[in-house]
Design an enzyme around this catalytic site. Structure first.
Site, PDB file in Angstrom:
ATOM      1  N   ASP A  44       0.862  -1.177   0.000  1.00  0.00           N
ATOM      2  CA  ASP A  44       0.000   0.000   0.000  1.00  0.00           C
ATOM      3  C   ASP A  44       0.908   1.239   0.000  1.00  0.00           C
ATOM      4  O   ASP A  44       2.131   1.144   0.145  1.00  0.00           O
ATOM      5  CB  ASP A  44      -0.974  -0.018   1.191  1.00  0.00           C
ATOM      6  CG  ASP A  44      -2.210   0.838   0.896  1.00  0.00           C
ATOM      7  OD1 ASP A  44      -2.156   1.673  -0.026  1.00  0.00           O
ATOM      8  OD2 ASP A  44      -3.227   0.691   1.596  1.00  0.00           O
TER       9      ASP A  44
HETATM   10  C1  BGC Z   1      -5.026   3.187   0.091  1.00  0.00           C
HETATM   11  C2  BGC Z   1      -5.221   2.144  -0.975  1.00  0.00           C
HETATM   12  C3  BGC Z   1      -5.119   2.759  -2.334  1.00  0.00           C
HETATM   13  C4  BGC Z   1      -3.769   3.431  -2.453  1.00  0.00           C
HETATM   14  C5  BGC Z   1      -3.507   4.036  -3.802  1.00  0.00           C
HETATM   15  C6  BGC Z   1      -3.789   4.004  -0.142  1.00  0.00           C
HETATM   16  O1  BGC Z   1      -3.722   5.090   0.689  1.00  0.00           O
HETATM   17  O2  BGC Z   1      -4.957   2.558   1.342  1.00  0.00           O
HETATM   18  O3  BGC Z   1      -6.448   1.503  -0.789  1.00  0.00           O
HETATM   19  O4  BGC Z   1      -5.297   1.798  -3.324  1.00  0.00           O
HETATM   20  O5  BGC Z   1      -3.680   4.443  -1.482  1.00  0.00           O
HETATM   21  O6  BGC Z   1      -4.220   5.172  -4.022  1.00  0.00           O
END
Ligand code: BGC
Length: 777
Positions: free
Chosen positions: A307
């Site tokens: 993530d």
């Molecule tokens: C979130 C994810 C997301 C990623 C990309 C993160 O902050 O937890 O769910 O896919 O950002 O935007």
């Protein structure tokens, strides 16, 4: 007696290409081996051709180029704490990145892609990722709303469209589905998942993956799915986002993992690790999750992306002294690609050269990434058509968004049948901060959804009532989070001079989603006071709640004749709602998550254990008045039940269910355990007992008694949407096999046990009463 978790990989795209690995895993997991080698299938041949291409490319790569394929950078609007830089073109040209996120528009993706495939040494195409969560341009209801449809086929269709819209702009990778089970409504991300139930969650997970990936990843309209956030993220302590999770292996596997496993079985090409620490180990450096379970048990052959900045955050977690150590731990544990930590790119070559990381580990991660790129056909077709017509929310797209919204909106209360509204002749007061709030209809993670395409409730009502200038009065009344009562007067006047009030209240978009946990879950600001003022006019109030989570509606309930839970319903919010309010479409949605009476009850979920002193499902008085009522698992100052339980939802017509009949009085544990083993067939007859056409979600629940471990008081084991004409009845059949009947013993091994009894209930909700039981011999 017990058998390990069985592995059956099916579905399109990468899973097919990698069928040979799946077959090996199956053999490892105890499936029968045959001595004669079967001829390779087409899928196996394709897999070996693909693997040859991967090896050929890998052999040409420098260490820096390998690390580049594992490094992902965000260009454009950041979706996490800013880490921006300005040299993206150089990164692409030098092969220092293999993937970008948050780049949108065909021209932009093509521009970067051209640099990758025309100017970089090895010409490896970029993979563009984006948060396509509930639509790309055509915004559907938020995932929690879509789960309320209990209609995986429609969700699949919706996500097919979402993926195709993204793919048309060069985005071939959706960071979805989010399948985190959520039992704590303080957590803002409940909006992004399918609620509290692993069975429904697994069905939805499969639907998303099928929708995104289609029959083959190579189709230009397909995008790779990324099931997230692995795993247990929804159990964050106190509902505080990113927080610690500590849970047993049994709970992890029984409650939190099934939707992930379902997505992997369905062929999800990628998976995203999570931010939190699970049992002391951050999920982004968790070998047990990322290697033992995901790779060895489930045979996952796609790649894992971290993530956002989660690799760097290993330093904050305290398990890495610095960035290089964090990169080493994450990659070694099984995180193949680093999203936005800016660590893998520079650090991986240094770690290898310093002898701290084996190059074979790097090679394996690169293979996984390249396989997905090949499977998507990016090498053959890296560009998209820039001359394609600009997006238009065509009637076809709107129709799908409207149907999805209609199927997601739940009727919680309908006192005295205030709904449906009669076709004409009623003066309506429309009040509330969400009656005309396009952005809040799009909801969290609305990707490229454009508020200008949204039909709000106000717009839909104006359209519907356009021939009668006197029929609609609108007053905002207040803002979502306000203590200012100066707008009340106008709203009350509008209500008093109308026949019925529609109050559009709830949360705005910013109040749920990531980093949006809340300690208050009743109607925000002074909206409850506004509701009370409207009710005081004596006019019936139809409360429409827009929110990304269940709100505690206990105080609101006495003021409303009807309550409609609309979530964040997407582009066609207004049309869907008016069709439902006028009864042109039945309310067929059911709750995918329990609605607490008050925040103090949280976490609250229907599939809990019974305890030794159960409070039961019927309401006890509070405070308790007898010792029988006191010494049970409950609060002194609150009821024991939720305000609205899982599976609840009203239709415009009542349905009755006959007691279930069973295919046999008992099953043989040994026979159930076999591959393709014995199943229990459960039949019931459902009848539309009312005077209008309607749709019900027939739900089958079970409870297992007498097992070596305690099992939930009820758990969903089957569901079917059934549309019936007045008086019409239909026989339904459910099949319970190993998947539904098995459970985990104390050492977290899945199986069935002789001497157990299975209690079954069928009906319209988790409180269903028609009942049957059988034994496992
Ligand atoms: C979130 C994810 C997301 C990623 C990309 C993160 O902050 O937890 O769910 O896919 O950002 O935007």
């Amino acid at each position: 007696m017990r058998r390990g978790i069985r592995l059956t990989i099916k579905g399109g795209g990468l899973a097919l290409l990698l069928a040979s690995q799946a077959a090996q895993a199956q053999a490892r997991n105890g499936a029968k081996r045959t001595s004669a080698r079967p001829a390779p299938s087409n899928a196996q041949l394709a897999a070996s051709a693909l693997n040859r291409r991967v090896e050929a490319l890998l052999n040409q790569m420098t260490l820096e180029e390998k690390a580049g394929q594992l490094a992902q950078y965000s260009v454009g609007t950041p979706t996490g704490p800013g880490t921006g830089r300005s040299d993206y073109e150089t990164l692409v040209r030098t092969g220092a990145t293999g993937s970008l996120l948050n780049v949108v528009g065909a021209q932009e993706t093509n521009r970067y892609q051209r640099i990758a495939v025309e100017q970089s040494r090895l010409k490896i195409p970029l993979l563009f990722g984006f948060d396509v969560i509930h639509g790309y341009r055509t915004t559907m209801p938020i995932p929690l709303g879509m789960a309320a449809s209990f209609d995986p086929a429609l969700v699949e269709q919706a996500m097919r469209m979402a993926g195709a819209e993204a793919a048309a702009e060069g985005i071939r990778w959706a960071f979805s589905p989010m399948v985190d089970i959520a039992r704590d409504v303080r957590w803002g991300r409940v909006a992004e998942g399918s609620g509290e139930d692993p069975f429904l969650g697994a069905a939805m997970a499969r639907a998303y993956v099928r929708g995104y990936q289609g029959a083959s990843l190579a189709e230009p309209t397909s995008v790779a799915a990324s099931v997230k956030h692995f795993a247990g993220y929804g159990a964050a302590e106190g509902g505080r986002d990113y927080n610690t999770v500590d849970m047993s292996e049994v709970s992890l596997r029984q409650v939190y993992l099934p939707p992930f496993q379902a997505a992997i079985e369905e062929g999800s090409a990628t998976l995203m690790s999570a931010f939190h620490s699970l049992n002391g180990v951050p999920a982004t450096a968790h070998p047990h999750l990322l290697t033992d379970i995901l790779r060895k048990e489930w045979g996952f052959n796609g790649f894992v992306v971290s993530d956002w900045t989660a690799v760097a955050e290993l330093v904050n977690h305290g398990i890495a002294l610095d960035g290089p150590a964090a990169a080493n731990k994450a990659l070694s544990a099984g995180v193949d690609m680093d999203m936005e930590s800016h660590l893998y790119g520079p650090e991986v070559p240094r770690l290898v050269r310093a002898g701290k990381l084996r190059e074979t580990v790097v090679d394996e991660a690169v293979r996984r990434v390249l396989r997905v790129k090949f499977a998507l056909g990016l090498f053959e077709k890296p560009f998209v058509d820039e001359t394609a017509a600009a997006y238009v929310a065509t009637p076809e797209k709107r129709e799908l968004a409207r149907r999805m919204a209609e199927e997601s909106i739940v009727l919680l209360e309908n006192e005295g049948g205030v709904l449906p509204l009669p076709p004409s002749g009623r003066k309506i007061a429309l009040v509330g901060p969400l009656a005309d709030a396009p952005v809040d209809m799009l909801g969290v993670w609305s990707a490229m959804g454009d508020p200008r395409d949204v039909v709000t409730l106000r717009a839909a009502l104006e359209q519907r009532l356009k021939d009668d200038k006197e029929a609609l009065r609108y007053a905002k009344g207040t803002d979502v989070l306000s203590e200012d009562t100066s707008g009340f007067q106008e709203a009350v006047v509008a209500a008093a001079s109308s026949d019925v009030v529609i109050a559009a209240l709830g949360e705005d978009t910013s109040m749920s989603g990531e980093a949006s946990s809340r300690t208050r879950i009743d109607l925000p600001g002074n909206q409850r006071q506004l509701l009370a003022a409207l009710a005081a006019t004596g006019k019936p109030v139809i409360l429409i709640v827009f929110s990304g989570r269940p709100l505690a509606l206990t105080d609101a309930r006495p003021h409303a004749a009807a309550i409609v839970q609309a979530w964040q319903p997407g582009l066609e919010a207004g049309h869907a709602l008016t069709n439902l309010l006028w009864g042109e479409v039945d309310f067929s949605a059911r709750l995918p998550i329990s609605f607490p009476r008050s925040l103090g009850q949280v976490p609250l979920y229907y599939n809990h254990f019974n305890t030794g002193r159960p409070a039961g499902q019927t309401d006890l008085t509070h405070p308790p008045t007898s010792s029988a009522e006191k010494y049970v698992s409950r609060y002194l100052d609150e009821r024991n039940t939720p305000l609205y339980p899982f599976g609840h939802g009203l239709s415009y017509t009542p349905f009755d269910f006959s007691p279930p009949t069973l295919g046999a009085a008992s099953l043989q544990a040994r026979a159930v355990q076999k591959q393709g083993g014995e199943v229990m067939r459960v039949k019931t007859r459902v009848r539309n007992a009312g005077r209008v056409q309607g749709t019900v979600v027939a739900q089958l629940y079970l409870r297992i008694l007498g097992a070596s471990t305690a099992q939930p008081v009820r758990q969903l084991a089957g569901f079917q949407r059934v549309a019936l004409a007045p008086g019409e009845s239909r026989e339904l059949e459910f099949t319970l096999g190993f998947k539904e009947l098995s459970f985990l013993d104390a050492s977290a091994l899945r199986g069935v046990e002789p001497g157990t009894r299975y209690e079954l209930w069928v009906g319209d909700g988790s409180r269903a009463t028609p009942h049957a039981s059988f034994t496992m011999e």
